[in-house]
Design an enzyme around this catalytic site. Structure first.
Site, PDB file in Angstrom:
ATOM      1  CD  GLU A 132      -0.041   1.897   1.331  1.00 40.65           C
ATOM      2  OE1 GLU A 132       0.814   1.166   0.796  1.00 40.65           O
ATOM      3  OE2 GLU A 132      -1.250   1.599   1.399  1.00 40.65           O
ATOM      4  CB  CYS A 199      -1.511  -2.548  -4.862  1.00 41.12           C
ATOM      5  SG  CYS A 199      -0.809  -2.277  -6.480  1.00 41.12           S
ATOM      6  CB  SER A 227      10.106  -5.160   0.958  1.00 38.36           C
ATOM      7  OG  SER A 227       9.029  -5.397   0.103  1.00 38.36           O
ATOM      8  CB  SER A 271      10.578  -2.960  -3.220  1.00 35.07           C
ATOM      9  OG  SER A 271      10.478  -4.109  -2.399  1.00 35.07           O
TER      10      SER A 271
HETATM   11  S1  SF4 Z   1       3.777   1.489  -5.219  1.00 37.89           S
HETATM   12 FE1  SF4 Z   1       3.515  -0.409  -6.368  1.00 37.89          FE
HETATM   13  S2  SF4 Z   1       2.711  -1.886  -4.903  1.00 37.89           S
HETATM   14 FE2  SF4 Z   1       2.456   0.173  -4.012  1.00 37.89          FE
HETATM   15  S3  SF4 Z   1       0.395   0.757  -4.616  1.00 37.89           S
HETATM   16 FE3  SF4 Z   1       1.773   1.596  -6.178  1.00 37.89          FE
HETATM   17  S4  SF4 Z   1       1.836   0.049  -7.797  1.00 37.89           S
HETATM   18 FE4  SF4 Z   1       0.974  -0.924  -5.963  1.00 37.89          FE
END
Ligand code: SF4
Length: 299
Positions: A132, A199, A227, A271
């Protein structure tokens, strides 16, 4: 003789909507194509990755991706930097884009901040090398500064404008503490803007998870070892219940330790698949009702 034991799964644990969407997209494609490439593991959970691999999802790394042509590749929820889309276009690769909307919005925010304030230092609180974070950095040509914790603060020039963002899975406490440290070090009159871009699928779980973890004698936290939010949420559980056990797969269950407890709560990361938490519960129940415990430990 079987022992009476209460075992419950946290109903609020399990995949976030970003991961649910990515897995649904993969399964939809596999229903018709029988095989699909995924750039990087679709989710940081090896058990779920194996389940999807058996259905035809093939995990590839960046090097392998660059060799592909005229095929279809799924981009997972973490998001990708612009050059990865360019490679796909050049090599006639059809992208099944499962980038999470929350991550895409953050990518856009970082791009905009850089366009509006090209001289500012864009700082990202996150894990170096995490998919990310690479996707975020790529939005501004990797001109940003990534800080993992307080010890990285010396990378920042406190006499120049700073704009701070966070990887989506960091903890709010950590973010707030970094903000406070930057404010302490900031030279007078220097502009500092910060955006809590964590998030809420992760941070909103924390108060509920704390409450859940305090209700049981033992907590079994089920998560993949890689994770990021798994690490954050495991620490949350352990902060309220020192009897918290980390379990990545059924083989990790420490039955000798579990025997001492009569109430067990099972929870996991965003996850962690529900089916894996259910399998952990079943295995423990089976262990406590079985007459041959040594044999059962190996099942
Ligand atoms: S993948 Fe899941 S944890 Fe990651 S930003 Fe999207 S909703 Fe949030």
């Amino acid at each position: 003789m079987s022992k009476s034991i209460k075992i419950e799964i946290d109903v609020r644990s399990g995949f976030c909507h970003g991961v649910i969407r990515a897995i649904r997209k993969a399964e939809q494609e596999l229903n018709t194509d029988k095989s699909l490439y995924c750039l990087g593991e679709i989710v940081h959970n090896s058990e779920e990755v194996s389940r999807l691999n058996r259905k035809g999802l093939q995990t590839i790394d960046k090097e392998q991706f660059m060799q592909l042509k005229d095929t279809k590749v799924l981009f997972r929820a973490h998001g990708e930097p612009p050059e990865v889309y360019d490679i796909a276009q050049r090599n006639n690769i059809t992208v099944v884009d499962a980038s999470c909307g929350v991550v895409l919005a953050l990518q856009q925010k970082i791009r905009k901040a850089h366009e509006e304030s090209p001289d500012a230092q864009i700082v990202i609180l996150g894990k170096k090398g995490h998919a990310e974070v690479i996707g975020l950095e790529g939005q501004i040509g990797y001109s940003d500064i990534v800080i993992e914790n307080e010890s990285d603060l010396n990378k920042i020039d406190f006499s120049r404008q700073i704009i701070l963002f966070s990887q989506t899975t960091k903890s709010v406490e950590e973010f707030n503490s970094i903000v406070a440290k930057i404010k302490e070090n900031l030279k007078e009159g220097v502009d500092f803007r910060y955006y809590d871009t964590i998030c809420r699928q992760v941070s909103n779980r924390i108060p509920e998870l704390k409450e859940f973890a305090s209700r049981y004698e033992l907590i079994i936290f089920v998560s993949g070892k890689n994770s990021s939010n798994g690490k954050v949420l495991f620490d949350v559980c352990r902060s309220v219940n020192p009897n918290t056990m980390f379990v990545a797969s059924l083989n990790d269950i420490d039955f000798d330790n579990i025997e001492h407890f009569s109430s067990i709560g099972i929870c996991g990361a965003t996850s962690t698949p529900i089916w894996l938490m259910e399998a952990v519960k079943e295995k423990i129940e089976h262990y406590f009702t079985s007459s041959d415990k040594n044999l059962n430990k190996k099942i």
